[in-house]
Structure formats: C-alpha cells, structure tokens
Design an enzyme around this catalytic site. Structure first.
Site, mmCIF file in Angstrom:
data_model
loop_
_atom_site.group_PDB
_atom_site.id
_atom_site.type_symbol
_atom_site.label_atom_id
_atom_site.label_comp_id
_atom_site.label_asym_id
_atom_site.label_seq_id
_atom_site.Cartn_x
_atom_site.Cartn_y
_atom_site.Cartn_z
ATOM 1 N N HIS A 200 8.578 -5.080 11.799
ATOM 2 C CA HIS A 200 8.109 -6.062 10.823
ATOM 3 C C HIS A 200 8.114 -7.498 11.338
ATOM 4 O O HIS A 200 7.289 -8.308 10.931
ATOM 5 C CB HIS A 200 8.854 -5.911 9.502
ATOM 6 C CG HIS A 200 8.370 -4.724 8.745
ATOM 7 N ND1 HIS A 200 9.016 -3.512 8.784
ATOM 8 C CD2 HIS A 200 7.246 -4.529 8.011
ATOM 9 C CE1 HIS A 200 8.323 -2.634 8.072
ATOM 10 N NE2 HIS A 200 7.252 -3.222 7.584
ATOM 11 N N ARG A 343 2.213 -4.802 -3.326
ATOM 12 C CA ARG A 343 3.034 -3.609 -3.132
ATOM 13 C C ARG A 343 4.425 -3.863 -3.677
ATOM 14 O O ARG A 343 5.003 -4.926 -3.416
ATOM 15 C CB ARG A 343 3.100 -3.259 -1.639
ATOM 16 C CG ARG A 343 3.932 -2.022 -1.381
ATOM 17 C CD ARG A 343 3.926 -1.635 0.068
ATOM 18 N NE ARG A 343 4.702 -2.565 0.883
ATOM 19 C CZ ARG A 343 4.817 -2.466 2.198
ATOM 20 N NH1 ARG A 343 4.184 -1.508 2.846
ATOM 21 N NH2 ARG A 343 5.555 -3.333 2.882
ATOM 22 N N GLU A 442 1.947 7.339 3.722
ATOM 23 C CA GLU A 442 2.611 7.011 4.991
ATOM 24 C C GLU A 442 3.612 8.076 5.405
ATOM 25 O O GLU A 442 4.398 7.878 6.333
ATOM 26 C CB GLU A 442 3.234 5.611 4.956
ATOM 27 C CG GLU A 442 3.929 5.218 3.699
ATOM 28 C CD GLU A 442 4.321 3.746 3.656
ATOM 29 O OE1 GLU A 442 4.116 3.009 4.622
ATOM 30 O OE2 GLU A 442 4.853 3.337 2.614
ATOM 31 N N ASN A 465 1.515 2.619 10.145
ATOM 32 C CA ASN A 465 2.740 2.238 10.873
ATOM 33 C C ASN A 465 3.832 3.268 10.621
ATOM 34 O O ASN A 465 4.501 3.733 11.543
ATOM 35 C CB ASN A 465 3.242 0.870 10.415
ATOM 36 C CG ASN A 465 2.175 -0.190 10.490
ATOM 37 O OD1 ASN A 465 1.201 -0.022 11.208
ATOM 38 N ND2 ASN A 465 2.341 -1.274 9.756
ATOM 39 N N ASP A 466 3.983 3.617 9.354
ATOM 40 C CA ASP A 466 4.992 4.617 9.035
ATOM 41 C C ASP A 466 4.459 6.030 9.221
ATOM 42 O O ASP A 466 5.203 6.921 9.620
ATOM 43 C CB ASP A 466 5.493 4.418 7.595
ATOM 44 C CG ASP A 466 6.554 3.324 7.550
ATOM 45 O OD1 ASP A 466 7.416 3.294 8.451
ATOM 46 O OD2 ASP A 466 6.511 2.481 6.643
ATOM 47 N N ARG A 476 9.519 3.278 14.908
ATOM 48 C CA ARG A 476 8.482 2.293 15.241
ATOM 49 C C ARG A 476 9.017 1.017 15.870
ATOM 50 O O ARG A 476 8.265 0.222 16.427
ATOM 51 C CB ARG A 476 7.663 1.955 13.985
ATOM 52 C CG ARG A 476 8.486 1.369 12.876
ATOM 53 C CD ARG A 476 7.746 1.399 11.540
ATOM 54 N NE ARG A 476 7.120 0.128 11.248
ATOM 55 C CZ ARG A 476 6.575 -0.173 10.076
ATOM 56 N NH1 ARG A 476 6.549 0.706 9.100
ATOM 57 N NH2 ARG A 476 6.045 -1.352 9.880
ATOM 58 N N CYS A 513 -4.039 0.029 5.495
ATOM 59 C CA CYS A 513 -3.410 -1.287 5.668
ATOM 60 C C CYS A 513 -2.387 -1.271 6.809
ATOM 61 O O CYS A 513 -1.734 -2.266 7.069
ATOM 62 C CB CYS A 513 -2.763 -1.753 4.368
ATOM 63 S SG CYS A 513 -1.478 -0.646 3.787
HETATM 64 C C1 PEP Z 1 2.616 0.935 7.114
HETATM 65 O O1 PEP Z 1 3.634 1.633 7.143
HETATM 66 O O2 PEP Z 1 1.611 1.176 7.791
HETATM 67 C C2 PEP Z 1 2.577 -0.252 6.261
HETATM 68 C C3 PEP Z 1 1.482 -0.972 6.130
HETATM 69 O O3 PEP Z 1 3.726 -0.631 5.649
HETATM 70 P P1 PEP Z 1 4.881 -1.436 6.409
HETATM 71 O O4 PEP Z 1 4.370 -1.824 7.770
HETATM 72 O O5 PEP Z 1 5.220 -2.611 5.585
HETATM 73 O O6 PEP Z 1 5.983 -0.422 6.481
HETATM 74 MG MG MG Z 2 5.159 1.356 5.629
#
Ligand code: PEP
Ligand code: MG
Length: 592
Positions: A200, A343, A442, A465-466, A476, A513
C-alpha cells in the site's frame, strides 16, 4: 542537513522493483528502524581527524539530547533526576576517546565501525562482571551506543511532515501512514528495502507521483544521511553524491521525461474510446482527499475506488459519523455528477487500525481484515454506512465492500446496509434509496461463486492486487517472493475471465481497480477479455488511455485470444513486452 560529498558512485539495484517511475534528486534522509546497520569503508590517513570530528559532533548532539531528556524527566517528576548523569560522564571519558583514536589510526576504517568496536568492547567487559552496578553501566553504554550511532548515521525518527529541502526517503520499510503523512512537496523520491509493487505504501507513492523504488536490498547500509542522491526510478538506479555534471544530466533527463508526460496531457480532455468507438471508462483510485483535484484534471470518468481506510490509518480512533459524512460529502461535491465508489474500511494486513495494533496477528493477510473486521465491529461498520448513506444525497455515490468470500458474508453485509437505511428512515434523515452496492472480487473463492454473488449486488470490481496474492499464495509485500507475484499468471487471468463472464451472464457491470488495470502492458489484454471499466492511480491514466485510444476491440480480442492459450506467465510477459516495444515503442520506453 549537511550535504556530505563522498565519492560519487552508482548503485544498480538489480533485484529491486520500480513502484513509481520518474527521476528524483534530493538529500537522503534515512528512517531509523530496529536493526541498526553499520556501514564499513576504508578511509585515508588524512581523513582520521575528520572522522574523529564527526564522532565528537555526534557525541555532543547525543549529550544535548540526553540533557534535554534529563530536564524533561526532572520537570515531570518535580525533582532533579540524575539517572542520566553516569551516561553523560561516560561520553566524555578521556579513556574512551583515547581508545577510539588509537584504533582508528591503526585500522583506518570509518568512525561508525571504530566507535562500535570500542564501545562493544567496554559493554562486553562490564556485562560479564558479577557486579550489578557494572552490569547496569553496560546497559547505559548500550543506550549511548544506540544514541551516538543513530546520530552518526543520521537516522532519526525524522518528522517527514516538515522538511526544509528536497528529500529522498531511504528506509527499511515505510508504512502507508508514514507515506500519507509525509511532506508531499519536499519528498522527491523514496527507496525502501522491503515492499512490493502493490504494497500500500507503493500504491500511495505512485498516486502521489513520487518516484519510488522498493525491494532495494541493503540500501540503508549503502547510503548515509546527507548523501545527495539521484534516484533514477526509470532504470532502477541510484547515483550517490553525483558530480554537478551528472546532476545536470539527470535534470535534463527529468525534464525530457516530464515533457513526454506533459505531451500526453491532451489525452485528459479526450474520452477513453477505442479506435472503433467502444467507450471505455477510466476512473481514478484515490486514498487521500488531496488526490481528487488530480483525478479531475486527468479527466477521470469518476472515482472507481476510494480507499476510505486511508482517511483513518494514522488515528487512534474511528472517525465519528459526522466527521465521515463531511469528508464523503466533500468528495461527492467535488466530483459533481461523476460516479464515486467509496470502499468501506479495508483495515488489516499492512493497514492496521489502532485496534489491530493491540492484537498482533501471525498471518495478518489471512486474518482480521476488511469486511471480516467490519462484521466483528458492527458499531464501527454502522457508523461508516450511516455516514455514507447520509452523504449519498450529495452526488453519485455507490458503496463497495472488500474481501467478500461467501454468500453468507455478502448477505450479512446487505443486512448491515438495510439496518443503516432503516435507522435513517426512522430518524427522517434523507439518503439515496437507489444507491448502488458493489463488491470487490479479490479472493479465488469469490470468483468461483461469482455467479451467485452477482445475484446479490449491483456490480463487481476486480482487486487484482489481492486476487493474485491469494491465488498464488504470494504475500504482495514480501520482497523474497516478489518474483513469484505475477498478475499475468494464467491462473489469475483465468479467474479474471471467469469474473467477467459471471458478471456478463448476470448483466451487472464489472470493473478492475487492482494495479493491473493501471499497467499499460495489460490494457489490450484486459480489453480483449471483455473489461470495459478501468480504475487506477491518476498518474497512470494518460498512458492507459493512450493505449485504449490506439487499439480496436477486435485487435484486443486477437491479442487476448493468443495470450489465453499460453501456459506460463513468463511467456505472456515476454509476448506483451515484445508487442509493446514493436507497436508502441515510445510508450514502452518511457512508461513501460
Ligand atoms: C486490490 O486488492 O486489488 C485492491 C484494489 O485493493 P487494495 O490494494 O486496497 O487491497
Ligand atoms: Mg485488496
């Protein structure tokens, strides 16, 4: 901070990862962490006095800090405190200084090494006696050692909020809250030893358009506070204490890069439309209110992901309903008619709330995260839902929840939404009855039951991402396994395809996203797989829009068709790299 002019050297960061491209020039600030690395290098005889002076200056600063602390303690207890006196005496002990001088003249090493060696000798001797008094003095010396070493290495708990000069932050790791809190005007670049591209802090740095390199092994050992650095995040390279000539060259390179980015500025005013007129939406991911203006100037079709937890990561409480309402209202009013997806709080894992800090978890990514956290804290969740519903009358808002893994969890969420609505109705507070409600996809479990989940929500947003983390079993943010974290893994692509198909079948929109949506290497592939809604950091929007505007759906489908036949991520990435460099050499070179 004093600028130290040691020898110019170039560090090629071979295993590091570019989290945000660009070129940054500034003075290094090293953030302290628990592990105190000691750099070691040889000095010339003529540098001995300089090194001793450096130590004396550091000792003097440590003395001043100890005196100030002693005074603070005395004021606090209302009487003189002389606990620190023995430490102050030790710092000016002539025997200590004599031993240091003798050793540095003999070994010709930098003062950090010499000071540590001498003081460690003293500590070992004191600690090994049976006398309690001497053992306590060993503890004092350890304290002094840390203090002086921190000062020598320039590692302080630097307040990154107020910096006086262009700064490059060099750290073992940075938390999202540290990143969010830094002085955005003065922090020009970031280099960390840990972290992945989708951690993040990296996402936030990219959003702030701060050139950032993560996963740069041992970088805090190589760089000293006060070093002047050029961070070339386009080539994963750092130049330490560059000559004026090199600085000039990089300033020129930076302005060429900025010009290139600016040349794409015209795209901000154009729709994200393919050559054959398919209208795609490109929305913005944001985490800070400050980012809304950039989203608007970049021509975002809306906010596709507002990471609401970033509003609260630094706090020791959860914001009240009114406070949240005011923030959401502001976001909506700024965005006007454009859709805004907020979110619900996605605390946990690398974004701990103050509650998380009380309960360290062995596996935070698999633990008290996101919607699970919200369901276990119903009052906190309800506060946010009420604030969101109240704000819904001020714009085009929809709510999205992260990390849904089952129908039960989704139904429980719906129940919480119903309850919040019922309460507001009873209280006569207006809200948008038609507000849409979406979920993030995710987790592989969510993909496998996407068909069912789609019956109970208005849209999906794929969080790659998740999704990649949980599909591949790769943390990650862990650099040791970063090479295994691949959104182009055929398993991840299959899950994305399945999600899009489930959404198509049930007639609900699906967006993406996760960071994959912002990577222009994957734009055509995703278009070809049927994705029509992209959401990303504002900094990546021009490149992705340019890709969208340079292709046709048929061409994208052809590419996707080829890629979906492939069985290995490396094969897929090679293909896409070759394709990009052949068809879009300019974008590939500058942005890729
Ligand atoms: C993701 O997991 O792709 C996502 C957009 O959420 P975050 O990166 O905030 O976990
Ligand atoms: Mg996520």
């Amino acid at each position: 901070m004093t600028k130290i002019r040691h020898n110019e050297r170039t560090i090629e960061l071979e295993d590091a990862i570019v989290a945000a491209p660009g070129i940054a020039i500034g003075v290094a600030v090293i953030l302290s962490d628990n592990i105190l690395y000691t750099p070691e290098y040889t000095i010339m005889r003529s540098q001995v006095e300089d090194e001793l002076n450096r130590l004396n200056a550091a000792i003097e600063r440590a003395r001043q800090e100890l005196i100030a602390r002693q005074q603070e303690l005395s004021e606090h207890f209302g009487k003189a405190v002389d606990l620190l006196d023995p430490m102050l005496k030790m710092l000016s002990d002539p025997a200590l200084h004599r031993d240091i001088r003798t050793l540095i003249e003999k070994r010709l090493k930098n003062i950090e090494v010499i000071f540590a060696e001498v003081i460690d000798g003293y500590i070992d001797k004191l600690a090994s006696t049976n006398d309690r008094y001497f053992r306590e003095r060993a503890d004092d010396l350890r304290h002094i050692r840390t203090h002086v070493m921190l000062t020598l290495l320039g590692r302080t708990e630097t307040n990154l909020r107020n910096l006086s000069e262009d700064t490059i932050v060099v750290a073992n790791t940075l938390s999202p809250s540290q990143t969010a809190a830094m002085d955005k005007k003065k922090v020009k670049g970031i280099v960390t030893e840990l972290g992945g591209k989708t951690s993040h802090s990296a996402i936030l740095a990219r959003a702030l358009e701060i050139p950032t390199i993560v996963s740069a092994s041992d970088i805090t050992k190589e760089i000293r506070a006060g070093d002047v650095l050029v961070v070339d995040a386009n080539h994963c390279r750092i130049i330490v204490n560059p000559s004026e000539q090199i600085i000039k060259e990089y300033q020129t390179a930076r302005s060429v890069y900025d010009k290139f980015i600016n040349k794409l500025r015209y795209i901000d005013d154009l729709p994200a439309e393919t050559k054959d007129k398919a209208r795609i939406t490109v929305s913005a991911n944001i985490g800070l209110i400050d980012e809304i203006d950039a989203a608007i100037t970049h021509g975002a079709d809306g906010i596709g992901l507002f990471r609401s937890e970033f509003l609260f990561v630094e706090r020791e409480d959860f914001a009240s309903e009114d406070e949240q309402y005011q923030i959401y209202r502001k976001v909506l009013e700024k965005m006007g008619k454009r859709p805004v997806v907020i979110r619900t709080i996605d605390f946990g894992s690398d974004k701990p709330s103050h509650e998380h800090r009380k309960y360290p978890e062995a596996n935070p990514s698999l633990g008290w995260r996101s919607i699970r956290f919200c369901h276990s804290m119903p009052a906190v969740f309800k506060t946010q839902l009420r604030a969101l519903y109240r704000a819904s009358v001020h714009g085009n808002l929809s709510i999205m929840v992260p990390m849904i893994s089952s129908v039960e969890e989704l139904m429980k969420t719906r129940h919480a939404l119903d309850q919040a609505r019922r309460e507001l109705s009873k209280e006569g507070i207006p809200f948008n009855e038609e507000m849409k409600f979406g979920i993030m996809i995710e987790l592989p479990s969510a993909v496998l039951i996407a068909d069912e989940l789609a019956r109970h929500c208005d849209y999906f947003s794929i969080g790659t991402n998740d999704l990649a983390q949980y599909t591949l079993g790769v943390d990650r943010g862990n650099k040791k396994v970063a090479h295994l974290y691949k959104v182009s893994h055929p398993a991840v692509l299959k899950l994305i395809r399945m999600t899009i198909e489930a959404a198509e079948k049930r007639g609900i929109p699906v967006s993406m996203c996760g960071e994959m949506a912002s990577n222009l290497h994957y734009t055509q592939l995703l278009l070809g797989m049927g994705l029509r809604h992209f959401s990303m950091n504002t900094g990546d929007m021009r490149g992705v829009k340019k890709m969208i505007r340079s292709t046709t759906v048929a061409e994208a489908q052809q590419i996707a068709g080829k890629i979906l036949q492939m069985t290995q991520a490396s094969q897929i990435d090679q293909f896409l790299h070759a394709w990009m460099s052949e068809h879009f050499p300019d974008l590939f070179d500058k942005l890729g």
